[in-house]
Design a protein around this motif. Structure first.
Motif, short mmCIF file in Angstrom:
data_model
loop_
_atom_site.label_atom_id
_atom_site.label_comp_id
_atom_site.label_asym_id
_atom_site.label_seq_id
_atom_site.Cartn_x
_atom_site.Cartn_y
_atom_site.Cartn_z
N THR A 152 -41.47 -23.08 24.30
CA THR A 152 -42.24 -23.21 25.53
C THR A 152 -42.67 -21.84 26.01
O THR A 152 -41.85 -20.93 26.12
CB THR A 152 -41.40 -23.87 26.63
N GLN A 153 -43.94 -21.68 26.24
CA GLN A 153 -44.42 -20.43 26.82
C GLN A 153 -45.46 -20.75 27.87
O GLN A 153 -46.30 -21.63 27.69
CB GLN A 153 -45.04 -19.53 25.74
N THR A 154 -45.39 -20.04 28.97
CA THR A 154 -46.40 -20.20 30.01
C THR A 154 -47.61 -19.38 29.60
O THR A 154 -47.48 -18.21 29.23
CB THR A 154 -45.87 -19.69 31.36
N PRO A 155 -48.79 -19.99 29.66
CA PRO A 155 -49.99 -19.21 29.27
C PRO A 155 -50.11 -17.95 30.13
O PRO A 155 -49.84 -17.97 31.33
CB PRO A 155 -51.13 -20.18 29.56
N GLU A 156 -50.46 -16.89 29.47
CA GLU A 156 -50.65 -15.61 30.17
C GLU A 156 -52.13 -15.38 30.39
O GLU A 156 -52.92 -15.45 29.44
CB GLU A 156 -50.06 -14.48 29.31
N ASN A 157 -52.50 -15.14 31.63
CA ASN A 157 -53.91 -14.89 31.93
C ASN A 157 -54.28 -13.46 31.54
O ASN A 157 -53.75 -12.50 32.10
CB ASN A 157 -54.16 -15.13 33.42
N ILE A 158 -55.18 -13.33 30.59
CA ILE A 158 -55.59 -12.00 30.13
C ILE A 158 -56.78 -11.49 30.95
O ILE A 158 -57.10 -10.31 30.93
CB ILE A 158 -55.97 -12.06 28.63
N PHE A 178 -76.77 -14.77 25.99
CA PHE A 178 -75.34 -15.07 26.03
C PHE A 178 -74.89 -15.55 27.41
O PHE A 178 -73.83 -16.17 27.54
CB PHE A 178 -74.52 -13.84 25.62
N THR A 179 -75.70 -15.28 28.43
CA THR A 179 -75.30 -15.61 29.79
C THR A 179 -74.99 -17.09 29.95
O THR A 179 -74.00 -17.46 30.59
CB THR A 179 -76.41 -15.19 30.78
N ALA A 180 -75.80 -17.94 29.35
CA ALA A 180 -75.58 -19.38 29.47
C ALA A 180 -74.47 -19.88 28.54
O ALA A 180 -74.02 -21.02 28.68
CB ALA A 180 -76.87 -20.13 29.15
N LEU A 181 -74.05 -19.03 27.62
CA LEU A 181 -73.02 -19.46 26.67
C LEU A 181 -71.62 -19.11 27.13
O LEU A 181 -70.63 -19.58 26.57
CB LEU A 181 -73.27 -18.80 25.30
N ARG A 182 -71.54 -18.28 28.16
CA ARG A 182 -70.23 -17.95 28.71
C ARG A 182 -70.10 -18.63 30.07
O ARG A 182 -71.09 -18.98 30.70
CB ARG A 182 -70.04 -16.44 28.80
N ILE A 183 -68.87 -18.81 30.49
CA ILE A 183 -68.61 -19.37 31.81
C ILE A 183 -68.12 -18.23 32.69
O ILE A 183 -67.14 -17.55 32.34
CB ILE A 183 -67.57 -20.51 31.72
N SER A 184 -68.81 -18.02 33.79
CA SER A 184 -68.57 -16.79 34.57
C SER A 184 -67.16 -16.74 35.16
O SER A 184 -66.65 -15.65 35.43
CB SER A 184 -69.61 -16.67 35.69
N SER A 185 -66.52 -17.88 35.33
CA SER A 185 -65.17 -17.87 35.91
C SER A 185 -64.07 -18.06 34.86
O SER A 185 -62.89 -18.05 35.20
CB SER A 185 -65.04 -18.98 36.95
N ALA A 186 -64.47 -18.23 33.61
CA ALA A 186 -63.46 -18.56 32.58
C ALA A 186 -62.60 -17.34 32.25
O ALA A 186 -63.10 -16.22 32.12
CB ALA A 186 -64.15 -19.08 31.32
N GLN A 187 -61.34 -17.59 32.10
CA GLN A 187 -60.38 -16.54 31.76
C GLN A 187 -59.96 -16.70 30.30
O GLN A 187 -59.96 -17.81 29.76
CB GLN A 187 -59.14 -16.65 32.66
N LEU A 188 -59.59 -15.58 29.71
CA LEU A 188 -58.95 -15.65 28.40
C LEU A 188 -57.46 -15.86 28.63
O LEU A 188 -56.85 -15.16 29.45
CB LEU A 188 -59.18 -14.35 27.62
N GLU A 189 -56.88 -16.83 27.94
CA GLU A 189 -55.46 -17.12 28.08
C GLU A 189 -54.74 -16.90 26.77
O GLU A 189 -55.23 -17.33 25.72
CB GLU A 189 -55.25 -18.57 28.53
N ARG A 190 -53.60 -16.23 26.85
CA ARG A 190 -52.73 -16.17 25.67
C ARG A 190 -51.77 -17.36 25.77
O ARG A 190 -50.94 -17.43 26.67
CB ARG A 190 -51.96 -14.85 25.60
N LEU A 191 -51.94 -18.30 24.85
CA LEU A 191 -51.18 -19.55 24.92
C LEU A 191 -49.80 -19.42 24.30
O LEU A 191 -48.86 -20.12 24.68
CB LEU A 191 -51.95 -20.66 24.19
#
Ligand code: MG
Length: 309
Positions: A2-8, A19-32
């Motif tokens: 069990t690991q809590t996702p880490e917000n990168i 690329f602007t429409a291909l990314r989500i402006s609020s999306a975070q990268l998570e280390r799962l």
């Protein structure tokens, strides 16, 4: 495990307005999850809401459960498995370094060998694989799994070359589809199946060697063309996937590179570790799973992956 996702954090680099429409402006990268040695081979199971991925040196396939975030060992030993996909019947297809085979896992869990030799000689170490709409299995066979004892067993190549192969869906015959690659690696079809993209990571073995993706026209069992489609701007392109709009999301040293259908690098998802491969998942196929050295990451993007694996 069990690991809590880490917000990168929001780790997006826009290099082109496309690329602007291909990314989500609020999306975070998570280390799962972290704790692997060289993770690769992500493959998504929407029916089971989980992702399988290889931890090559640790000789295991891991399973990330999308419903609760748990990671567990799915298969060990895994014959140092590497790239994976599913065929059009949903069965898992796996490249294995140690056995030097491409295998299919049947519904009852047994393994069927799809390819283990060419012209009477053992394969090098199958690396990555895709299955065409007609059921043909296309896979790359560089030497990474026999170069030493870390990701397989050391051996000298019997074939003496690193080829792209096609397994005929009718006869099971293994034939060379392309023989002029240095270290063929990741591969993916276009949405219509009429183009095949293949990365060559030959720079790992040859000074100033290839670090690019080539694009081939597919004519049944035959490839034509093969021009350089995109040269990697950071490290090499290992594994990659294609989205519904024809963009390629490719692994690189500094993250995931998004390449437009005409071959331009238009944006990046920056990742703290060298990336080996990616895979679309989630109920809408807009969740980008990323295998990066020791860790599994994910982020959401503004486009969906192709509806196959
Ligand atoms: Mg690979």
């Amino acid at each position: 495990m069990t690991q809590t996702p880490e917000n990168i954090g929001h780790r997006i680099e826009i290099l082109d307005p496309r690329f602007t429409a291909l990314r989500i402006s609020s999306a975070q990268l998570e280390r799962l999850w972290t704790g692997g040695r060289w993770v690769e081979g992500p493959v998504y199971f929407g029916d089971g809401k989980y992702l399988l991925f290889s931890d090559i040196p640790n000789n295991r396939i891991l399973r990330f459960d999308e419903t609760d975030g748990q990671v567990s060992v799915w298969r060990a030993p895994s014959n140092n498995s590497n790239g994976q996909t599913r065929d059009r019947q949903g069965r898992l297809v796996t490249c294995e370094h140690l056995s030097r085979q491409v295998t299919r896992t049947e519904y009852d869990g047994t393994r069927t060998v799809l390819a283990d030799q060419f012209d009477g000689k053992r394969l090098n170490s199958p690396n990555d694989v895709v299955v065409a709409a007609d059921g043909a299995v296309w896979f790359t066979d560089p030497t990474y799994g026999i170069d030493g004892d870390y990701e397989g067993d050391f051996a000298v190549s019997e074939i003496g070359n690193s080829n792209l192969y096609r397994v005929d869906p009718g006869t099971g015959a293994v034939q060379i589809a392309c023989g002029d690659l240095v270290q063929p690696n990741g591969l993916a079809f276009s949405a219509d199946g009429l183009q095949l993209f293949v990365s060559d990571t030959g720079a790992s073995h040859v000074d100033n060697g290839p670090r690019h993706i080539r694009r081939f026209d597919v004519d049944g069992a035959t490839l034509r063309g093969g021009e350089v489609f995109s040269v990697c701007a950071a490290g090499v392109y290992d594994g990659f996937r294609v989205d519904m709009q024809g963009n390629i999301w490719a692994s690189a040293a500094d993250g995931v590179h998004c390449i437009s259908p005409d071959g331009d690098l238009i944006g990046k998802v920056l990742v703290p570790e060298t990336v080996s491969n990616v895979c679309f998942g989630g109920p809408k196929r807009n969740r980008l799973y990323i295998t990066g050295t020791t860790s599994l990451y994910s982020t959401y993007v503004g486009v969906c992956g192709l509806p196959y694996f």
